[in-house]
Design an enzyme around this catalytic site. Structure first.
Site, PDB file in Angstrom:
ATOM      1  N   GLU A   1       0.854  -1.322  -0.157  1.00 31.73           N
ATOM      2  CA  GLU A   1       0.173   0.028  -0.059  1.00 31.73           C
ATOM      3  C   GLU A   1       0.958   1.314  -0.227  1.00 31.73           C
ATOM      4  O   GLU A   1       0.670   2.033   0.863  1.00 31.73           O
ATOM      5  CB  GLU A   1      -0.779   0.093   1.097  1.00 31.73           C
ATOM      6  CG  GLU A   1      -1.967  -1.051   1.049  1.00 31.73           C
ATOM      7  CD  GLU A   1      -3.130  -0.895   2.059  1.00 31.73           C
ATOM      8  OE1 GLU A   1      -3.237  -0.330   2.948  1.00 31.73           O
ATOM      9  OE2 GLU A   1      -4.055  -1.809   2.138  1.00 31.73           O
TER      10      GLU A   1
ATOM     11  N   GLU B   1      -5.266  -8.069  -0.629  1.00 30.22           N
ATOM     12  CA  GLU B   1      -5.964  -7.759   0.441  1.00 30.22           C
ATOM     13  C   GLU B   1      -7.575  -7.345  -0.087  1.00 30.22           C
ATOM     14  O   GLU B   1      -7.930  -6.581  -0.873  1.00 30.22           O
ATOM     15  CB  GLU B   1      -5.540  -6.859   1.202  1.00 30.22           C
ATOM     16  CG  GLU B   1      -4.347  -6.796   1.897  1.00 30.22           C
ATOM     17  CD  GLU B   1      -3.979  -5.880   2.841  1.00 30.22           C
ATOM     18  OE1 GLU B   1      -4.826  -5.008   3.360  1.00 30.22           O
ATOM     19  OE2 GLU B   1      -2.680  -5.772   3.122  1.00 30.22           O
TER      20      GLU B   1
END
Length: 492
Positions: free
Chosen positions: A307, A417
């Site tokens: 991320e 995710e």
């Protein structure tokens, strides 16, 4: 066999010697600087049980009697191995098929039509043969029918048919459902920290448990500061040993592992590209990791960064790290996360520069682009509003911008995710529908999260007390559902 530079050669003999095997092939001497270690030799076709015949060093073209079985794909893109968008069918990418089905050759489909091949597209064990004319009806010409050669192109010599003519290559099923096994990246406020106190690598039992449920893909987060406590130095031996042990656990249970550097684009809180954390140092760390574990059979690939949120700085760092890995490992996947926390919903507008360099779009570089997605209103995954409701198609709509971007750019993708709260049955329904959509597009997903030390975290599959969580039956169902994917992101 196929060498890494794309040559297809025939094995002429093999010679075992003290734990090694020398494979001799037809043709001139190979350049070890191009095809040697750390590259691999790949199976391109398997000989039948008929007697061995002499094969010329030049690439053969089959006689007009040759026929190939059409692959069995049916989803939104394929109908019994027939491409829905244009005239094309999928066959196995054997050496014989590659040599036979070439542009300009004439072929006959099962309904009696004779067409000319316009192009072919190899893709990880499959070969799409495109032809002139309108779209073919998969019910008439698709699996279990065959595509037959009528005439080779006039400019190419015709050679006798090979004994490998109708052999279909065995392929490993693509693992589309897995889990993130967290623990090794816990306790980031204490660095490097102590194993068993500040962080924990998941025990073998977790690999066994999820493998037995059919979830044989694991995303394994780790921290940069722990595997390399000081920039530009050797990797920490103890942490590396724990990581290798995890790969050994995975190998024992048939699991593939994506290594996830879970650092949010930072090293000791300083961003990559800053004066204290140069991009080249980040890239060099990944090269060191690849040198140490790149040949482990349980490794799926390298997740460059969890991320990143850099407002445009990430593409340069991603490119540098990927290129450094490719200096020592040409085979394993490189998972390239997206900017803006890798959000699938925001992907197209946040990641145009990620593929600006042609190197990042080259299929030979084995790249997979990694998005994350959650279903709460702000896409954060915190699920702060316990009264929020979730539409059945919400997951599909959140994933579509990313999947359609992949299709438009002919790239591979992965949802690294995605998690839904245990208290929300409608969110679990939305996840169920999402997994079906991802299967149609051959996009894998690792659920967030599983593993030790989660307590009563609302997204976790492993909670205190061990009570079965409602997300698990949906994941198991989709893990057990057969797919027609020949590789991640395929069939296109």
């Amino acid at each position: 066999m196929r060498t890494v530079d794309g040559q297809i050669r025939f094995v002429t003999s093999v010679k075992p010697a003290s734990g090694a095997l020398t494979v001799f092939m037809s043709g001139p001497v190979l350049d070890g600087g191009v095809i040697g270690y750390p590259n691999r030799l790949s199976v391109s076709s398997i000989p039948s049980t008929t007697p061995v015949v002499t094969v010329p060093d030049t690439q053969p073209v089959a006689a007009p009697t040759y026929a190939a079985l059409i692959n069995k794909f049916t989803n939104s893109y394929w109908q019994n191995g027939s491409w829905r968008a244009s005239a094309g069918v999928s066959v196995a990418a054997t050496a014989q098929n590659l040599a036979t089905f070439v542009a300009g050759a004439s072929v006959r489909t099962a309904d009696g039509q004779v067409r000319t091949i316009t192009s072919v597209k190899p893709a990880s064990g499959a070969l799409t043969v495109f032809m002139n004319g309108p779209v073919l009806d998969g019910n008439d010409i698709g699996y279990p029918n065959k595509l037959r050669l009528v005439a080779a192109p006039a400019s190419l010599p015709v050679a006798p048919s090979s004994p490998i003519a109708d052999v279909t290559l065995p392929t490993q099923p693509v693992q589309l459902v897995g889990v993130a096994l967290s623990g090794a990246a816990f306790g980031p406020s204490v660095l490097p920290g102590k194993h068993g106190t500040n962080y924990i690598f998941p025990a073998e039992s977790y690999y066994q448990k999820y493998a037995e449920m059919g979830m044989k893909l694991v995303r394994l987060p780790f921290l940069w500061e722990r595997i390399q406590p000081q920039l530009d130095t050797e990797l920490d031996a103890a942490y590396l040993a724990l990581l290798k042990q995890s790969l050994d656990f995975a190998q024992k249970h048939g699991v593939k592992v994506v290594l996830d550097m879970h650092n949010y684009y930072r090293y000791y809180k300083q961003p990559i590209g800053s004066e204290t954390v140069p991009i080249q140092s980040f890239a060099n760390t990944w090269k060191r990791i690849a040198q140490k574990i790149g040949n482990h059979p349980a490794l799926s690939g390298y997740g460059l960064m969890n991320e990143p949120n850099t407002k445009g700085l990430w593409p340069e760092a991603a490119l540098a790290a990927a290129k450094e890995i490719r200096k020592v490992d040409r085979a394993n996947w490189i998972y390239v996360a997206g900017d803006r926390f890798s959000s699938a919903w925001h992907w197209p507008q946040s990641n145009t520069q990620l593929i600006a360099d042609p190197w990042m779009r080259d299929p030979k570089n084995n790249l997979i682009f990694e998005a994350h997605m959650y279903l709460d209103r702000d896409t954060s995954g915190l699920y702060k509003d316990k009264t929020e409701t979730f539409a059945p198609d919400l997951g599909i709509n959140r994933a579509k911008p990313f999947v359609e971007w992949l299709r438009a750019n002919e790239l591979r993708g992965f949802i690294g995710e995605m998690g839904v709260p245990a208290y929300a049955p409608d969110a679990i329904v939305a996840m169920d529908n999402l997994l079906g959509y991802l299967r149609e597009n051959c996009v894998p997903l690792t659920y967030w999260a599983a593993g030790p030390w989660w307590g009563n975290y609302i997204l976790a599959l492993d909670v205190s007390g061990g009570a079965p969580q409602p997300q698990l039956p949906v994941l198991k169902k989709h893990a057990a559902t057969p797919n027609t994917c020949t590789a991640i992101g395929e069939p296109l």
